[in-house]
Design a protein around this motif. Structure first.
Motif, short mmCIF file in Angstrom:
data_model
loop_
_atom_site.label_atom_id
_atom_site.label_comp_id
_atom_site.label_asym_id
_atom_site.label_seq_id
_atom_site.Cartn_x
_atom_site.Cartn_y
_atom_site.Cartn_z
N PHE A 1 -1.73 -0.83 8.48
CA PHE A 1 -1.06 0.72 8.27
C PHE A 1 -1.11 0.96 6.63
O PHE A 1 -1.21 -0.14 5.99
CB PHE A 1 0.27 0.72 8.76
CG PHE A 1 1.26 -0.22 8.45
CD1 PHE A 1 1.95 -0.36 7.33
CD2 PHE A 1 1.44 -1.52 9.20
CE1 PHE A 1 2.92 -1.19 6.87
CE2 PHE A 1 2.49 -2.38 9.09
CZ PHE A 1 3.33 -2.29 7.82
N ARG A 2 -1.11 2.18 6.33
CA ARG A 2 -0.99 2.78 5.08
C ARG A 2 -0.16 3.85 4.81
O ARG A 2 -0.09 4.73 5.55
CB ARG A 2 -2.79 3.05 4.85
CG ARG A 2 -3.03 3.46 3.37
CD ARG A 2 -4.27 3.80 3.11
NE ARG A 2 -5.46 2.81 4.04
CZ ARG A 2 -6.20 2.00 3.38
NH1 ARG A 2 -5.74 2.01 1.81
NH2 ARG A 2 -7.09 1.61 3.57
N GLY A 3 0.52 3.84 3.66
CA GLY A 3 1.32 4.78 3.09
C GLY A 3 1.26 5.18 1.86
O GLY A 3 1.76 6.24 1.32
N HIS A 4 0.83 4.20 0.95
CA HIS A 4 0.83 4.28 -0.54
C HIS A 4 -0.42 4.90 -1.05
O HIS A 4 -1.84 5.00 -0.35
CB HIS A 4 0.77 3.00 -1.18
CG HIS A 4 2.35 2.42 -1.08
ND1 HIS A 4 3.49 2.92 -1.83
CD2 HIS A 4 2.74 1.45 -0.36
CE1 HIS A 4 4.36 2.09 -1.58
NE2 HIS A 4 3.89 1.37 -0.49
N THR A 5 -0.40 5.83 -2.04
CA THR A 5 -1.70 6.37 -2.63
C THR A 5 -2.26 5.51 -3.68
O THR A 5 -3.22 5.84 -4.24
CB THR A 5 -1.46 7.62 -3.21
OG1 THR A 5 -0.41 7.51 -4.45
CG2 THR A 5 -0.83 8.56 -2.18
N GLY A 6 -1.54 4.41 -3.92
CA GLY A 6 -1.90 3.40 -5.00
C GLY A 6 -2.22 2.05 -4.23
O GLY A 6 -1.51 1.94 -3.04
N GLY A 7 -2.48 0.95 -5.11
CA GLY A 7 -2.49 -0.32 -4.28
C GLY A 7 -1.14 -0.92 -4.19
O GLY A 7 -0.24 -0.56 -5.09
N ILE A 8 -1.01 -1.79 -3.24
CA ILE A 8 0.31 -2.51 -3.13
C ILE A 8 0.38 -3.62 -4.07
O ILE A 8 -0.42 -4.52 -4.40
CB ILE A 8 0.58 -3.19 -1.69
CG1 ILE A 8 0.43 -1.93 -0.73
CG2 ILE A 8 1.76 -3.97 -1.56
CD1 ILE A 8 0.40 -2.21 0.65
N SER A 9 1.55 -3.69 -4.75
CA SER A 9 1.54 -4.61 -5.73
C SER A 9 2.68 -5.97 -5.54
O SER A 9 3.07 -6.91 -6.08
CB SER A 9 2.06 -4.01 -7.21
OG SER A 9 3.09 -3.05 -6.95
N ALA A 10 3.58 -5.40 -4.29
CA ALA A 10 4.71 -6.41 -4.09
C ALA A 10 5.28 -5.94 -2.75
O ALA A 10 5.21 -5.05 -2.23
CB ALA A 10 6.06 -6.11 -5.30
N VAL B 1 2.40 -12.60 9.62
CA VAL B 1 2.06 -12.76 8.20
C VAL B 1 1.94 -11.12 7.52
O VAL B 1 1.25 -10.57 8.36
CB VAL B 1 0.98 -13.48 7.68
CG1 VAL B 1 0.49 -13.41 6.34
CG2 VAL B 1 1.02 -14.98 8.33
N PHE B 2 2.37 -10.79 6.61
CA PHE B 2 2.24 -9.53 6.15
C PHE B 2 1.79 -9.78 4.82
O PHE B 2 1.92 -10.40 3.96
CB PHE B 2 3.83 -8.92 5.78
CG PHE B 2 4.63 -8.66 7.19
CD1 PHE B 2 4.45 -7.85 7.93
CD2 PHE B 2 5.65 -9.82 7.34
CE1 PHE B 2 5.35 -7.77 9.09
CE2 PHE B 2 6.37 -9.85 8.49
CZ PHE B 2 6.22 -8.70 9.43
N ILE B 3 0.53 -8.68 4.56
CA ILE B 3 -0.42 -8.97 3.52
C ILE B 3 -0.54 -7.48 2.81
O ILE B 3 -1.17 -6.65 3.62
CB ILE B 3 -1.82 -9.59 3.80
CG1 ILE B 3 -1.48 -10.94 4.48
CG2 ILE B 3 -2.54 -9.65 2.41
CD1 ILE B 3 -2.77 -11.51 5.13
N GLY B 4 -0.15 -7.25 1.72
CA GLY B 4 -0.72 -6.22 0.88
C GLY B 4 -1.70 -6.19 0.15
O GLY B 4 -1.63 -7.21 -0.81
N ASP B 5 -2.87 -5.28 -0.10
CA ASP B 5 -3.85 -5.35 -0.80
C ASP B 5 -3.84 -4.11 -1.83
O ASP B 5 -3.05 -3.23 -1.48
CB ASP B 5 -5.01 -5.56 0.11
CG ASP B 5 -5.17 -4.35 1.03
OD1 ASP B 5 -5.12 -3.18 0.43
OD2 ASP B 5 -5.64 -4.32 2.18
N LEU B 6 -4.83 -4.32 -2.58
CA LEU B 6 -4.98 -3.19 -3.72
C LEU B 6 -5.62 -1.88 -3.31
O LEU B 6 -5.86 -0.83 -3.83
CB LEU B 6 -5.99 -4.02 -4.87
CG LEU B 6 -5.48 -5.16 -5.38
CD1 LEU B 6 -6.52 -5.44 -6.47
CD2 LEU B 6 -4.28 -4.77 -6.14
#
Length: 401
Positions: A196-205, A171-176
């Motif tokens: 893991f993290r690569g964005h500077t903002g929340g994941i939306s999709a 399962v892959f879950i992206g959060d804010l």
């Protein structure tokens, strides 16, 4: 890593608008193309589930209009079983079976899945599982046969993205918070594999390609990242093509193309059948790595050289810390995901060929704030739903063929 400027290149090919559906009293949170039918299934903040069928006059009219007890936040429809799962703002998931002629929906059961708004729901026919995420910072999964909750996992922030790989049960879950969590699901327990993290903002999709085994994440930082999950190389490829929050993603396995939509109204079609380059990490330095001029915080070198410190920039191609004078050029670098011009150092600018500047994506303005997309690869149709209460149906054949 933020982009410097929005895309400004003119469109060379445009999707064809086939039709537009109006009638919802509030934002349409999700919509889907009915398989093998000229129909559209939608859920809305106005608490309604509607199934629109195309009539002989070319207009879409609701053959089903069903009022729910709470605003509809998401849905999932399984074409094989015609099972419709609707997530609600009150945390409930309601399940229905659609009739063969798509003129009736029969209630089956309800799941008390979350304490607050359901953000996404997925039905996995192979396991008879119903997966969901909510604003209550929980991921839950239920047995769709018995209705019993099988397990729950608390994540670090409210989740907005959910994908599942049937083969590995991951399962892959992206959060804010911008984090992606990978869990391995068993019948009644889950194991944390990694985060893991690569964005500077929340994941939306989120969007998962089970063939190439890559995960795409869209974010409020306007970027998309392609994560190499199957290759286990930790590769992260950035795609910069929106100037607002990336709201929705869809991937076509047959054409190797990613479709992204955003709050800027943009529909971007990315050609992923090219060998893309990983974006370099930005390097740290107290002075320009080209001319050795000190940056403004390097007081010792400024004093020793009797020079005023300069502002630090970064070359998007090599990642070196450079001053403005040594990075006066701009260039697009499509193979690194930059479809519009970004800052590069002078030496990198000279090394980029015209072939390397050739675009690998096409752009279109949908003229509405897209919150969800559904792509039908068999017909080449794309469905966009938005906060403006509209549903638009596009023929993407001119773009994806």
């Amino acid at each position: 890593m933020a982009a410097d400027a929005p895309p400004g290149a003119p469109l060379t090919r445009r999707p064809l608008l086939l039709g537009q559906v109006e009638g919802s009293q509030d934002a349409v949170t999700m919509a889907a193309i009915v398989p093998k039918e000229e129909g559209i299934l939608s859920v809305s903040e106005d608490r309604t589930v509607r199934l629109w069928l195309k009539r002989d006059n070319g207009q879409y009219w609701p053959s089903i209009y069903h009022a729910m007890p709470s605003p509809c936040s998401c849905m999932c429809v399984n074409p094989e079983t015609r099972r419709l799962s609707v997530g609600l703002d009150n945390g409930t998931i309601s399940e229905f079976i659609l009739s063969e002629d798509y003129n009736k929906m029969t209630p089956v059961k309800s799941y008390q899945a979350h304490q607050s708004r359901v953000m996404m729901v997925l039905f996995v026919l192979e396991m008879e599982w119903l997966l969901s995420i909510g604003q209550d910072k929980h991921f839950t999964w239920h047995c769709s046969e018995s209705g019993q909750r099988l397990g729950s996992y608390r994540i670090s922030a409210g989740a907005c993205g959910l994908q599942f790989d049937v083969e590995t049960r991951h399962v892959f879950i992206g959060d804010l918070s911008g984090q992606v969590t990978i869990l391995k699901l068993e019948q009644e327990n889950s194991n944390l594999i990694t985060t893991f993290r690569g964005h500077t903002g929340g994941i939306s999709a989120l969007c998962w390609d089970p063939v190439q085994r890559v995960l795409f994440s869209g974010s409020s930082d306007h970027s998309i990242i392609m994560w190499d999950i199957g290759g286990r190389k930790g590769t992260a490829i950035e795609l910069q093509g929106h100037n607002d929050k990336v709201q929705a993603l869809s991937y076509s396995h047959h054409t190797r193309q990613l479709i992204s939509c955003g709050a800027d109204g943009g529909i971007v079609v990315w050609n992923m059948d090219v060998e893309r380059q990983e974006t370099p990490e930005w390097l740290d330095s107290d002075s320009c790595q080209k001319c050795d001029q000190p940056f403004f915080w390097n007081f010792k070198q400024m004093w020793d050289s009797k020079k005023i410190g300069l502002r630090q920039h970064h070359c998007r191609k090599c990642g070196k810390a450079v001053c403005g004078k040594c990075s006066s050029k701009r260039s697009c670098i499509p193979l690194m995901g930059f479809e519009f011009e970004v800052r590069v150092c002078d030496s990198c600018y000279e090394s980029i060929t015209d072939e390397e500047r050739a675009p690998t994506a096409t752009f279109h303005n949908s003229k509405h704030n897209v919150v969800h997309v559904h792509f039908d690869p068999t017909r080449g149709w794309l469905l966009t739903s938005g906060t403006d209460k509209l549903i638009k149906l596009w023929d993407m054949t001119p773009v994806v063929s």
